[in-house]
Design a protein around this motif. Structure first.
Motif, PDB file in Angstrom:
ATOM      1  N   ALA A  89       3.286  15.538  -0.902  1.00 49.12           N
ATOM      2  CA  ALA A  89       2.529  14.804  -1.928  1.00 49.12           C
ATOM      3  C   ALA A  89       3.062  15.126  -3.319  1.00 49.12           C
ATOM      4  CB  ALA A  89       1.044  15.132  -1.829  1.00 49.12           C
ATOM      5  N   ARG A 134      -3.051  10.477   5.155  1.00 51.90           N
ATOM      6  CA  ARG A 134      -3.278   9.236   5.905  1.00 51.90           C
ATOM      7  C   ARG A 134      -1.981   8.741   6.537  1.00 51.90           C
ATOM      8  NH1 ARG A 134      -5.597   3.400   3.721  1.00 51.90           N
ATOM      9  NH2 ARG A 134      -5.426   2.369   5.745  1.00 51.90           N
ATOM     10  N   ALA A 135      -0.906   8.755   5.783  1.00 59.30           N
ATOM     11  CA  ALA A 135       0.380   8.292   6.298  1.00 59.30           C
ATOM     12  C   ALA A 135       0.854   9.169   7.453  1.00 59.30           C
ATOM     13  CB  ALA A 135       1.417   8.282   5.175  1.00 59.30           C
ATOM     14  N   PRO A 191       0.834  -1.211   0.000  1.00 59.16           N
ATOM     15  CA  PRO A 191       0.000   0.000   0.000  1.00 59.16           C
ATOM     16  C   PRO A 191       0.870   1.263   0.000  1.00 59.16           C
ATOM     17  CG  PRO A 191      -0.823  -1.584   1.606  1.00 59.16           C
ATOM     18  CD  PRO A 191       0.485  -2.111   1.101  1.00 59.16           C
ATOM     19  N   VAL A 192       0.466   2.239  -0.792  1.00 60.70           N
ATOM     20  CA  VAL A 192       1.253   3.465  -0.959  1.00 60.70           C
ATOM     21  C   VAL A 192       1.426   4.191   0.370  1.00 60.70           C
ATOM     22  CG1 VAL A 192       1.316   5.725  -2.076  1.00 60.70           C
ATOM     23  CG2 VAL A 192       0.643   3.707  -3.391  1.00 60.70           C
ATOM     24  N   TYR A 193       0.338   4.314   1.159  1.00 62.99           N
ATOM     25  CA  TYR A 193       0.461   5.044   2.421  1.00 62.99           C
ATOM     26  C   TYR A 193       1.477   4.379   3.359  1.00 62.99           C
ATOM     27  CZ  TYR A 193      -2.137   1.756   5.338  1.00 62.99           C
ATOM     28  OH  TYR A 193      -2.513   0.653   6.052  1.00 62.99           O
ATOM     29  N   ASN A 233      -4.422  13.090  -0.142  1.00 59.27           N
ATOM     30  CA  ASN A 233      -5.163  12.302   0.848  1.00 59.27           C
ATOM     31  C   ASN A 233      -4.359  11.099   1.323  1.00 59.27           C
ATOM     32  OD1 ASN A 233      -7.419  13.989   0.734  1.00 59.27           O
ATOM     33  ND2 ASN A 233      -8.263  12.862  -1.011  1.00 59.27           N
ATOM     34  N   THR A 234      -3.618  10.497   0.415  1.00 59.44           N
ATOM     35  CA  THR A 234      -2.767   9.368   0.774  1.00 59.44           C
ATOM     36  C   THR A 234      -1.647   9.830   1.702  1.00 59.44           C
ATOM     37  OG1 THR A 234      -3.236   8.342  -1.363  1.00 59.44           O
ATOM     38  CG2 THR A 234      -1.323   7.515  -0.158  1.00 59.44           C
ATOM     39  N   VAL A 276       2.154  11.616  -5.187  1.00 59.36           N
ATOM     40  CA  VAL A 276       1.013  10.854  -4.675  1.00 59.36           C
ATOM     41  C   VAL A 276      -0.137  11.820  -4.378  1.00 59.36           C
ATOM     42  CG1 VAL A 276       2.438   9.018  -3.690  1.00 59.36           C
ATOM     43  CG2 VAL A 276       1.769  10.964  -2.256  1.00 59.36           C
ATOM     44  N   ASN A 277      -1.304  11.266  -4.177  1.00 60.66           N
ATOM     45  CA  ASN A 277      -2.486  12.040  -3.830  1.00 60.66           C
ATOM     46  C   ASN A 277      -2.300  12.629  -2.421  1.00 60.66           C
ATOM     47  OD1 ASN A 277      -5.209  12.389  -2.567  1.00 60.66           O
ATOM     48  ND2 ASN A 277      -5.881  11.716  -4.595  1.00 60.66           N
TER      49      ASN A 277
END
Length: 99
Positions: free
Chosen positions: A41, A53-54, A10-12, A49-50, A46-47
């Motif tokens: 970001a 989250r991280a 997963p990216v996050y 939002n991602t 990356v987005n």
């Protein structure tokens, strides 16, 4: 900071690992302000939002601390940083030991 994001995990989670590594190696020293969600970001491609989250998860783990409108900072708690460093070393040892 050089980002290497792939589709294997997963990216996050990869972002969390990357920032954690930057903290434990001193690239982001204790007490230092980290770049904004938007800036990170864009840098990581990356987005936002991602990225959010991280960073939120790293806050829950107490590696990062939010200071309202001033942004996020690396914890001043050297015990937390040391525990993360020790965990990374153990993980590296286990992965390489299994090879």
């Amino acid at each position: 900071m050089r980002w290497k994001i792939d589709s294997s995990h997963p990216v996050y989670q990869q972002i969390k690992d990357h920032i954690r590594n930057a903290v434990i190696t001193g690239e982001y020293p204790s007490g230092s302000r980290i770049p904004s969600v938007r800036d990170l970001a864009i840098e990581a491609h990356v987005n936002p939002n991602t990225m959010q989250r991280a960073l939120t998860e790293l806050e829950h783990e107490e590696l990062l601390v939010s200071n309202g409108t001033l942004g996020r900072f690396v914890t001043d708690n050297h015990t937390i940083i040391a525990k993360n460093r020790d965990a990374a070393i153990r993980e590296l040892y286990i992965v390489e030991g299994d090879s």
